[in-house]
Design an enzyme around this catalytic site. Sequence first.
Site, PDB file in Angstrom:
ATOM      1  CB  THR A 143      -0.572  -0.309   1.310  1.00 43.03           C
ATOM      2  OG1 THR A 143      -1.547   1.474   1.546  1.00 43.03           O
ATOM      3  CG2 THR A 143      -0.136  -0.315   2.780  1.00 43.03           C
ATOM      4  CE1 TYR A 167      -3.436  -2.022   5.966  1.00 40.06           C
ATOM      5  CE2 TYR A 167      -2.942   0.317   4.834  1.00 40.06           C
ATOM      6  CZ  TYR A 167      -3.515  -0.375   5.337  1.00 40.06           C
ATOM      7  OH  TYR A 167      -3.641  -1.008   3.528  1.00 40.06           O
ATOM      8  CE  LYS A 171      -2.166  -4.467   3.950  1.00 43.24           C
ATOM      9  NZ  LYS A 171      -2.631  -5.731   3.020  1.00 43.24           N
TER      10      LYS A 171
HETATM   11  P1  NDP Z   1     -11.214  -4.554   2.713  1.00 44.62           P
HETATM   12  O1  NDP Z   1     -11.092  -4.187   4.339  1.00 44.62           O
HETATM   13  O2  NDP Z   1     -12.687  -4.113   2.429  1.00 44.62           O
HETATM   14  O3  NDP Z   1     -11.018  -6.104   3.223  1.00 44.62           O
HETATM   15  C1  NDP Z   1     -10.305  -6.463   3.735  1.00 44.62           C
HETATM   16  C2  NDP Z   1     -10.307  -8.320   4.255  1.00 44.62           C
HETATM   17  O4  NDP Z   1      -9.815  -9.013   5.526  1.00 44.62           O
HETATM   18  C3  NDP Z   1     -12.120  -8.904   4.738  1.00 44.62           C
HETATM   19  O5  NDP Z   1     -12.336 -10.586   3.539  1.00 44.62           O
HETATM   20  C4  NDP Z   1     -11.816  -9.464   5.326  1.00 44.62           C
HETATM   21  O6  NDP Z   1     -12.531 -10.318   5.757  1.00 44.62           O
HETATM   22  C5  NDP Z   1     -10.359  -9.975   5.185  1.00 44.62           C
HETATM   23  N1  NDP Z   1     -10.020 -10.856   6.895  1.00 44.62           N
HETATM   24  C6  NDP Z   1      -9.663  -9.309   7.619  1.00 44.62           C
HETATM   25  N2  NDP Z   1      -9.037 -10.288   8.639  1.00 44.62           N
HETATM   26  C7  NDP Z   1      -8.525 -11.458   8.734  1.00 44.62           C
HETATM   27  C8  NDP Z   1      -7.831 -12.728   8.840  1.00 44.62           C
HETATM   28  N3  NDP Z   1      -7.855 -12.773  10.195  1.00 44.62           N
HETATM   29  N4  NDP Z   1      -8.084 -14.383   8.216  1.00 44.62           N
HETATM   30  C9  NDP Z   1      -8.554 -13.336   7.171  1.00 44.62           C
HETATM   31  N5  NDP Z   1      -9.374 -12.931   6.106  1.00 44.62           N
HETATM   32  C10 NDP Z   1      -9.192 -11.747   7.442  1.00 44.62           C
HETATM   33  O7  NDP Z   1      -9.546  -3.937   2.186  1.00 44.62           O
HETATM   34  P2  NDP Z   1     -10.135  -4.290   0.691  1.00 44.62           P
HETATM   35  O8  NDP Z   1     -10.254  -4.782  -0.442  1.00 44.62           O
HETATM   36  O9  NDP Z   1     -10.376  -2.182  -0.289  1.00 44.62           O
HETATM   37  O10 NDP Z   1      -8.471  -3.523   0.682  1.00 44.62           O
HETATM   38  C11 NDP Z   1      -7.692  -5.625  -0.398  1.00 44.62           C
HETATM   39  C12 NDP Z   1      -6.601  -5.539   0.154  1.00 44.62           C
HETATM   40  O11 NDP Z   1      -5.484  -3.978  -0.228  1.00 44.62           O
HETATM   41  C13 NDP Z   1      -6.059  -5.682   2.228  1.00 44.62           C
HETATM   42  O12 NDP Z   1      -4.883  -5.373   3.263  1.00 44.62           O
HETATM   43  C14 NDP Z   1      -5.630  -3.983   2.099  1.00 44.62           C
HETATM   44  O13 NDP Z   1      -4.824  -3.068   3.230  1.00 44.62           O
HETATM   45  C15 NDP Z   1      -4.968  -3.568   0.596  1.00 44.62           C
HETATM   46  N6  NDP Z   1      -4.929  -2.023   0.269  1.00 44.62           N
HETATM   47  C16 NDP Z   1      -5.903  -1.841  -0.563  1.00 44.62           C
HETATM   48  C17 NDP Z   1      -6.074  -0.604  -0.648  1.00 44.62           C
HETATM   49  C18 NDP Z   1      -7.138   0.246  -0.785  1.00 44.62           C
HETATM   50  O14 NDP Z   1      -7.669   1.940  -1.615  1.00 44.62           O
HETATM   51  N7  NDP Z   1      -8.201  -0.729  -1.328  1.00 44.62           N
HETATM   52  C19 NDP Z   1      -4.605   0.388  -0.981  1.00 44.62           C
HETATM   53  C20 NDP Z   1      -3.573  -0.786  -1.100  1.00 44.62           C
HETATM   54  C21 NDP Z   1      -4.355  -2.156  -0.047  1.00 44.62           C
HETATM   55  P3  NDP Z   1     -14.106  -9.745   7.498  1.00 44.62           P
HETATM   56  O15 NDP Z   1     -15.159  -9.363   5.877  1.00 44.62           O
HETATM   57  O16 NDP Z   1     -14.217 -10.674   8.007  1.00 44.62           O
HETATM   58  O17 NDP Z   1     -13.927  -8.453   8.220  1.00 44.62           O
HETATM   59  P1  GDR Z   2      -6.638   5.512   3.941  1.00 47.01           P
HETATM   60  O1  GDR Z   2      -8.261   5.784   3.699  1.00 47.01           O
HETATM   61  O2  GDR Z   2      -6.782   5.805   5.569  1.00 47.01           O
HETATM   62  O3  GDR Z   2      -6.092   6.159   2.962  1.00 47.01           O
HETATM   63  O4  GDR Z   2      -6.255   3.831   3.344  1.00 47.01           O
HETATM   64  P2  GDR Z   2      -9.525   5.939   4.723  1.00 47.01           P
HETATM   65  O5  GDR Z   2     -10.484   6.156   3.126  1.00 47.01           O
HETATM   66  O6  GDR Z   2      -9.751   6.029   5.523  1.00 47.01           O
HETATM   67  O7  GDR Z   2      -9.167   7.988   4.476  1.00 47.01           O
HETATM   68  C1  GDR Z   2      -8.564   8.164   3.622  1.00 47.01           C
HETATM   69  C2  GDR Z   2      -7.989  10.432   4.200  1.00 47.01           C
HETATM   70  O8  GDR Z   2      -9.513  10.824   4.606  1.00 47.01           O
HETATM   71  C3  GDR Z   2      -8.978  11.268   5.676  1.00 47.01           C
HETATM   72  N1  GDR Z   2     -10.594  11.595   6.910  1.00 47.01           N
HETATM   73  C4  GDR Z   2     -11.564  10.470   6.795  1.00 47.01           C
HETATM   74  N2  GDR Z   2     -11.497   9.594   6.883  1.00 47.01           N
HETATM   75  C5  GDR Z   2     -12.173   7.983   7.005  1.00 47.01           C
HETATM   76  N3  GDR Z   2     -12.282   6.997   6.983  1.00 47.01           N
HETATM   77  N4  GDR Z   2     -13.424   9.117   7.718  1.00 47.01           N
HETATM   78  C6  GDR Z   2     -13.511  10.224   7.984  1.00 47.01           C
HETATM   79  O9  GDR Z   2     -14.460  10.700   8.718  1.00 47.01           O
HETATM   80  C7  GDR Z   2     -12.360  11.029   7.945  1.00 47.01           C
HETATM   81  N5  GDR Z   2     -12.130  12.677   7.985  1.00 47.01           N
HETATM   82  C8  GDR Z   2     -11.032  12.719   7.110  1.00 47.01           C
HETATM   83  C9  GDR Z   2      -8.639  10.226   6.501  1.00 47.01           C
HETATM   84  O10 GDR Z   2      -7.902  11.082   7.858  1.00 47.01           O
HETATM   85  C10 GDR Z   2      -7.278  10.466   5.090  1.00 47.01           C
HETATM   86  O11 GDR Z   2      -6.201  11.376   4.929  1.00 47.01           O
HETATM   87  C11 GDR Z   2      -6.814   3.299   2.571  1.00 47.01           C
HETATM   88  C12 GDR Z   2      -7.163   2.073   2.960  1.00 47.01           C
HETATM   89  O12 GDR Z   2      -8.187   1.300   2.560  1.00 47.01           O
HETATM   90  C13 GDR Z   2      -6.197   1.342   2.645  1.00 47.01           C
HETATM   91  O13 GDR Z   2      -6.051  -0.234   3.596  1.00 47.01           O
HETATM   92  C14 GDR Z   2      -5.096   1.343   2.008  1.00 47.01           C
HETATM   93  O14 GDR Z   2      -4.304   0.332   2.890  1.00 47.01           O
HETATM   94  C15 GDR Z   2      -4.855   2.552   1.677  1.00 47.01           C
HETATM   95  O15 GDR Z   2      -6.726   3.471   1.675  1.00 47.01           O
HETATM   96  C16 GDR Z   2      -4.392   3.358   0.463  1.00 47.01           C
END
Ligand code: NDP
Ligand code: GDR
Length: 360
Positions: A143, A167, A171
Amino acid sequence: MQTFGASRSLRKEVSVSKSAIVTGITGQDGAYLAQLLLDKGYTVFGTYRRTSSVNFWRIEELGIAGHPDLNLVEYDLTDLSSSIRLLQSSGADEVYNLAAQSFVGVSFEQPLTTAEITGLGAVNLLEAIRIVNPAVRFYQASTSEMFGKVQAIPQTETTPFYPRSPYGVAKLYAHWMTINYRESYGLFAASGILFNHESPLRGKEFLTRKVTDSLARIRLGRQDVLELGNLDARRDWGFAREYVEGMWRMLQAEKADTYVLATHRTETVRDFVSMAARAAGYELAWEGRDENEVGIDRPSGRTLVRVNPKFYRPAEVDLLIGNPEKARRELGWAPATTLEQLCQMMVEADLRRNERGFSF
Ligand code: NDP
Ligand code: GDR
């Protein structure tokens, strides 16, 4: 998905039937990736956690829940024996490790759980691959949070890391372990440094979906105001469906490597909220500063957005903007959906869901 010529280093489209494990199929990316792999003819083993109320709404919404080639497997990433059994029983060719405690805000409250799942969990899978079948190809969901307090703009595969949350630190450990297993044992272990990617399937705890769902509810008279934290943070937001294609491409390459997937555009949280408000039929003007800042609908004078410091984080990532040039050059990957299109798509989906009175 836009492609720039067929990259010669990519393996040919899947001709013989392959199988893949997708950890975290109940999450946003897991659902989209499972759909992509099923469309390509894969047998998919999608893992979910045993909880008192498992929720498959995402794969149901994508229409793949009952697909004959989709096997749903109970699994916990923190359990090594569970990882070994998963590898043995599936006989999978590829493993996509998408499971994580992925919410940055929560990682400050639960740093140890986050380390166990998001950090060590990846190593359970790497060990299982090493023990069961070292020929399996592995994708690690790394990430842009690893860049944290950014050391260069834009960020690339060679930008130094400086994570700013438990986090991000967890990662980073998993990222380096992926590289270490690649170099130490010759595993095909790829790491995708993905910048924020969003969609109508995004969890509501994340900024973009919280905003689009709240604005839809405000539009329908079910919510008064949207409360947010830091409005100044800048993110590089892309469309999740396109990013999972990039994951797949990384595992079809000739050699395992590390790639940034991003749009190369950055906007503030405030800009995203204004954009989403416009898609919901409002026109925001911003007044005040810091925790007194509010977003007012210009025509009606109504306050729609206000800051609540409880959403601030102990340490913030201020500015993310990624350069995906290496992925474009070597994988033929490039994003196509603009932030305006993505935002519109998310607002429309949340209006539809809330009109039906049903929104996860
Ligand atoms: P989500 O939070 O939507 O999904 C995470 C998944 O991990 C869920 O299915 C969750 O299951 C599962 N999980 C959590 N803990 C465990 C565990 N102990 N054992 C097995 N499964 C588990 O994340 P995203 O789909 O958005 O992201 C996918 C991956 O990419 C993550 O690793 C995230 O950190 C990474 N990532 C995401 C980005 C983004 O912008 N979306 C950017 C960069 C990286 P449950 O439903 O039970 O909670
Ligand atoms: P991020 O995503 O922390 O970048 O991680 P998030 O959408 O939570 O926050 C983005 C930015 O918005 C600001 N923010 C808020 N965020 C949330 N969630 N709720 C609020 O009310 C709010 N107000 C302001 C945050 O401070 C932050 O700056 C996501 C996740 O998907 C990670 O798992 C992944 O690795 C990174 O993106 C890339």
